[in-house]
Structures are given as structure tokens and as C-alpha cells.
Design an enzyme around this catalytic site. Structure first.
Site, PDB file in Angstrom:
ATOM      1  CD  GLN A  24      -0.947  -0.765   3.653  1.00 38.11           C
ATOM      2  OE1 GLN A  24      -2.142  -0.979   3.532  1.00 38.11           O
ATOM      3  NE2 GLN A  24      -0.310  -1.039   4.784  1.00 38.11           N
ATOM      4  CG  ASP A  29      -1.941   3.017  14.885  1.00 41.42           C
ATOM      5  OD1 ASP A  29      -2.097   2.914  16.108  1.00 41.42           O
ATOM      6  OD2 ASP A  29      -2.817   2.709  14.059  1.00 41.42           O
ATOM      7  CG  ASP A  85      -2.890 -12.315   5.130  1.00 42.83           C
ATOM      8  OD1 ASP A  85      -3.700 -13.169   5.530  1.00 42.83           O
ATOM      9  OD2 ASP A  85      -3.203 -11.342   4.429  1.00 42.83           O
ATOM     10  CG  ASP A 126      -6.742  -0.791  15.170  1.00 43.20           C
ATOM     11  OD1 ASP A 126      -7.373  -0.120  14.342  1.00 43.20           O
ATOM     12  OD2 ASP A 126      -5.819  -0.322  15.858  1.00 43.20           O
ATOM     13  CB  THR A 165      -7.228  -0.542   6.103  1.00 37.92           C
ATOM     14  OG1 THR A 165      -6.581  -1.730   5.605  1.00 37.92           O
ATOM     15  CG2 THR A 165      -6.148   0.411   6.612  1.00 37.92           C
ATOM     16  CG  ASP A 166     -12.793  -0.152   5.454  1.00 37.72           C
ATOM     17  OD1 ASP A 166     -11.846   0.451   4.907  1.00 37.72           O
ATOM     18  OD2 ASP A 166     -13.882   0.393   5.710  1.00 37.72           O
TER      19      ASP A 166
END
Length: 520
Positions: free
Chosen positions: A169, A224, A274, A295, A297-298
């Protein structure tokens, strides 16, 4: 006689001394009162001076703001005139001049018409320049647009200070004067320094309140470090953080060191893999966790984390008494997505509850999570010792009151999430089986004491579908104190009850509402 005279004089002298002392005391009291009055007047005078100075400063600030606004307005007027009117005039003049030069024999009116037409076309093109400039500014890094998917995007004035394309990403770090550093992944805002505590406190401390002695915690995502940082404030022994992209952790260590410092704690184990594959391997190894938090991303590489198979595997990783928390999306703007996620979780877990937060920098500012479990009903907050849960912890958002209020969803959301599926309605209509009925000793009996306190948070059946019979049945041998008598429930009768998965009867608390359709 002399002795009597001396006694009289002595008594008179003593009385005079006492009178003098009394006068002196009165004088001292008067002086003290005067001093207090003087100090009070001095303080009042100073307060008035401060108010006058504050008003003067506000007046000066207002004058500066007025001058600034007038200057901006003047600049805007100049820019508007130059961008909207002057290009038309200049373009018309230049086009007319070119037409006259190229065609000196044409009639005057024809050349004027052509010039006017050319000026209008050129003026229209020039008029679109501000939008082009805005787009280029966004591309060059002056603005960041957080997409909402409903045509109401959030625009940030930022400076792009870092960008890297990892194997999975694109990771960006932006700088805003108001929000501080902003982390974005694939153009989607992840967190800001100003309000990250809202998300991280709620996703961590809400589940931890139900499992105060949690030993092992699993976080899928959370690169994070914010969620792990909040959980480290609890007496947990082991936290496993599984994130797909190692580059996210590197970026956060550089620009968000306060959050990423959690990875340096000896209780935190960081693995880059993963999430779906890691969970599959953990199931085969028969690992268990007290709290599991998704927690992530979607979108993109995180899509497998939102499939039903993955969540069934998470259920296998949960201890006997454990909870799972997943992040959802905007409750009012993306309600259909929330409905789908809740329906998926209800096929897996007995208790699925949605709780909300106010996150200004996320889509619509109204964000939500789902907490799932087969052993813990999140609405049963009466069992939580909030004094012990929050003792010694300084929170910026989370509190016992916020915890309970987070489950009081708006009416539109409560109805949408609790509405039975179309398939269930069709099946009920096809079978036309009468619903089992339950007898209650009181018409006021709605649920347990918690539901009575937070009834707005729990979906209810329609009032016309709820029937109570005053005659009490024989009481079971074991029942909660002060609970109404209820007949025992046979397992084979559960299929005839018009209940959502979250309303399966609890024999320990009798906290279930029964709806009857036909039949006595």
C-alpha cells in the site's frame, strides 16, 4: 477605711484596664475588617482592570480580524474581477484583432460577432482555471481529501512531508497546523495526532472493562501502536500485534513515536504476517486469547479480514470468557455496511452489540464498533467495577458514563440493526407456526435491571406483539433473586421464538423479551 479605699481604687483600676483592653480589641477588629475590605476592593479593582484589559484585547483582536477580512475581501474582489470579467474583455479584444487582421475584407458586424463568440469560449476556459488550480494543489500536496463515499468529503489543508510505496500500500504522512501529523494509507485517513485518543481509548478500554484480568490479547492490524499503548495501561501479560505491512510500523516509529513506543514494551510481541493466515495457523496450534481486537483498514489487502470464515476462526481463538471487537464504519452514512457486518457476526456469536464514538476526522464524525462474544453480553454493565477499571488511569475520552452511553444508539440505527432479515420473515410466513408464549407475573417486567436502565440501547419487539399473562406459573427451583417466575424453556422450542440471535434467552438472568404471533 484606707484599706477599703485601696480596694475600691484597685477594682476601679482593673475595670478601667479591662475597658481599655476591650476598646483595643474592638479597634483591632475594626482595623482587620477595614483591611479585609481594602483587600477586597483592591482585588475587585484588579479584576475590573483585567476585564478592561481583556475587553481591550478582544476589541483589538476584533479590529485586526475585521481588517484581515476586509483585506481578504478586497483581494477576493480583485481576483474575481480579474478572473471573471477581465479575461472576457481581453479575449474579445484579442480575438477581434486577430479576425480583423486575417480578414480585413469582412464586414464589421461579422468580425465583431466572431470576436464576441471567441471571447466567450476563451472566458469560459479561463473561468475553469480556479478548479484546475485546486485540483493541482491537491495533487501537489496542499490539500488532502478524505473520501466519504456519499459526496460529502472532508478536505484538510496540509503539507505532504513523507510518502512511501510499500509492497502492499501507499503510506503518507501529512502535516496540518490544527491536526498535527496525519497518517494516510492509500489515500484514506487513518489517524491524526489531535484526536487519535478517541478511537484508541474506546477500541481498547471498552472490551478490557469486561475482562479486567485479561492475560493474553491479540490485535490484528494496529501497526501504529495506539491500541497496544492503551492496553498496556491495563495489567495484561502478553499482547500480540499482527500487522501485514512492516513499513507502517517504521513510519509510525518516525512520525508517531508516542504511539509506536508501545512496541518497545517487553509484553508486546510484533509479527509481520497476513492476519488471516496468522489466525489460521494459531487455530491449528490451539492458541486462545481473552481479548481479540481487529484494528485494520477495510480495503485492499485487508479484505480477507472481513470475511465470515475469518471471524469463525477468531471465535475458535477466544477463551471460555472472552470478547472480540471489530471496527466498522460511519453509523449514519454507511448504515447498510454496518447492517451487513452485524448480520455476519450474529451468525457466529451469541451476543453482538454495536457501540459508537464521536470521531470528528472520520467519515461523518459518527463512527462505530461491534463487540461480540458467546459468554459476555456487553449490555450487562452492572457487573463492571468501573472504579477498579479506571483507577489511576487518566483518560481523555473514555469514562464509565461514556461507556454506557456508547451503547445507546440512535433510534434509526437501533431499528436498522435489530430488524429481522427478509429470509427469516419469509420462513416465518411459510411455516405459519404459532409462537411460544411466556408467562410473566408483572406487566412492567421488560428485562433485567440493566435493560431497564438502558432500554433505549436494546432493540425491542413492537408493543402490539408483546403479550403478558398475569397468572404466574410454577416457579423453577433456582432463579435470580426478586425475578418473576417463568416456566422452563425447552431447547426444541427456541426455533419457534421470534428472536434475533442476540435475544436468545438467558436462564441465569431471564433477560429476554418474548414476542408472540398468534396462539395463546
Amino acid at each position: 477605711m484606707m484599706k477599703d479605699a485601696k480596694e475600691v481604687l484597685r477594682s476601679t483600676f482593673l475595670a478601667a484596664e479591662q475597658a481599655i483592653e476591650q476598646k483595643k480589641a474592638q479597634v483591632r477588629l475594626a482595623e482587620a475588617e477595614a483591611e479585609r475590605e481594602r483587600q477586597h476592593l483592591e482585588l475587585e479593582w484588579r479584576r475590573l482592570q483585567w476585564q478592561q484589559e481583556a475587553l481591550s484585547e478582544e476589541r483589538r483582536a476584533g479590529q485586526r480580524l475585521k481588517a484581515s477580512l476586509e483585506a481578504k475581501h478586497a483581494v477576493f474582489e480583485v481576483e474575481y474581477q480579474s478572473n471573471a470579467q477581465q479575461p472576457l474583455l481581453n479575449a474579445a479584444c484579442w480575438v477581434r484583432l486577430v479576425v480583423l487582421l486575417l480578414n480585413p475584407g469582412r464586414s464589421r458586424w461579422r468580425s465583431s460577432a466572431l470576436a464576441a463568440l471567441g471571447g466567450v469560449v476563451l472566458g469560459f476556459v479561463v473561468g475553469r482555471l480556479p478548479f484546475v488550480v485546486q485540483y493541482l494543489e491537491s495533487r501537489q500536496g496542499r490539500r488532502f481529501v478524505e473520501p466519504s463515499g456519499v459526496g460529502a468529503d472532508l478536505v484538510f489543508d496540509v503539507t505532504r512531508i513523507f510518502s512511501v510505496q510499500s509492497k502492499f500500500q501507499k503510506i503518507e504522512v501529512l502535516r496540518s497546523e490544527f491536526f498535527g501529523y496525519i497518517l494516510a494509507i492509500d489515500g484514506d485517513l487513518m489517524l491524526t495526532q489531535r484526536d487519535e485518543f478517541v478511537y484508541h481509548e474506546m477500541i481498547a478500554h471498552v472490551p478490557a472493562a469486561y475482562i479486567p484480568n485479561a492475560s493474553d490479547v491479540l490485535i490484528i492490524g494496529g501497526g501504529d501502536g495506539g491500541t497496544a499503548k492503551q492496553l498496556l495501561r491495563r495489567p495484561v501479560k502478553h499482547i500480540t500485534v499482527v500487522d501485514l505491512d512492516e513499513e507502517v510500523v517504521h513510519v509510525c516509529r518516525r512520525f508517531f513515536p508516542r504511539l509506536a513506543a508501545a512496541f518497545d514494551d517487553h509484553r508486546v510481541r510484533l509479527e509481520f504476517e497476513d492476519g488471516a493466515e496468522w489466525v489460521g495457523n494459531a487455530v491449528r496450534k490451539q492458541k486462545t486469547f481473552d481479548i481479540i481486537i481487529v484494528d485494520s483498514t477495510d480495503f485492499g489487502a485487508a479484505q480477507p479480514l472481513f470475511e465470515e470464515h475469518f471471524h469463525r476462526q477468531l471465535r475458535q481463538l477466544m477463551a471460555k470468557i472472552a470478547v472480540l471487537v471489530i471496527n466498522l464504519t460511519s453509523l449514519p452514512w454507511q448504515l447498510e455496511s454496518v447492517q451487513r457486518s452485524v448480520a455476519r457476526q450474529r451468525r457466529i456469536f451469541r451476543f453482538v452489540r454495536v457501540f459508537q464514538i464521536h470521531q470528528p476526522t472520520y467519515t461523518s464524525g459518527h463512527y462505530c464498533f461491534a463487540i461480540c462474544s458467546n459468554s459476555v453480553d456487553a449490555l450487562e454493565t452492572g457487573t463492571i467495577d468501573f472504579t477498579a477499571v479506571t483507577h489511576g488511569l487518566y483518560m481523555q475520552y473514555y469514562s464509565p458514563e461514556v461507556h454506557e452511553a456508547a451503547f445507546a444508539l440512535p433510534e434509526f440505527a437501533r431499528r436498522a440493526i435489530s430488524a429481522p432479515s427478509k429470509a427469516r420473515k419469509k420462513a416465518r410466513k411459510a411455516t405459519k407456526k404459532p409462537m411460544a408464549s411466556m408467562n410473566f407475573t408483572s406487566k412492567n417486567y421488560a428485562a433485567d435491571k440493566h435493560v431497564s436502565r438502558m432500554g433505549s440501547a436494546l432493540p425491542l419487539a413492537h408493543p402490539e406483539d408483546v403479550h403478558f399473562i398475569s397468572a404466574p406459573p410454577p416457579c423453577p427451583s433456582v432463579r435470580p433473586k426478586n425475578a418473576p417466575c417463568m416456566p422452563p424453556i425447552r431447547e426444541e422450542a427456541l426455533d419457534t421464538l421470534d428472536l434475533e440471535d442476540e435475544f436468545r434467552p438467558s436462564t441465569s438472568a431471564y433477560s429476554v423479551r418474548y414476542a408472540r404471533h398468534g396462539g395463546a
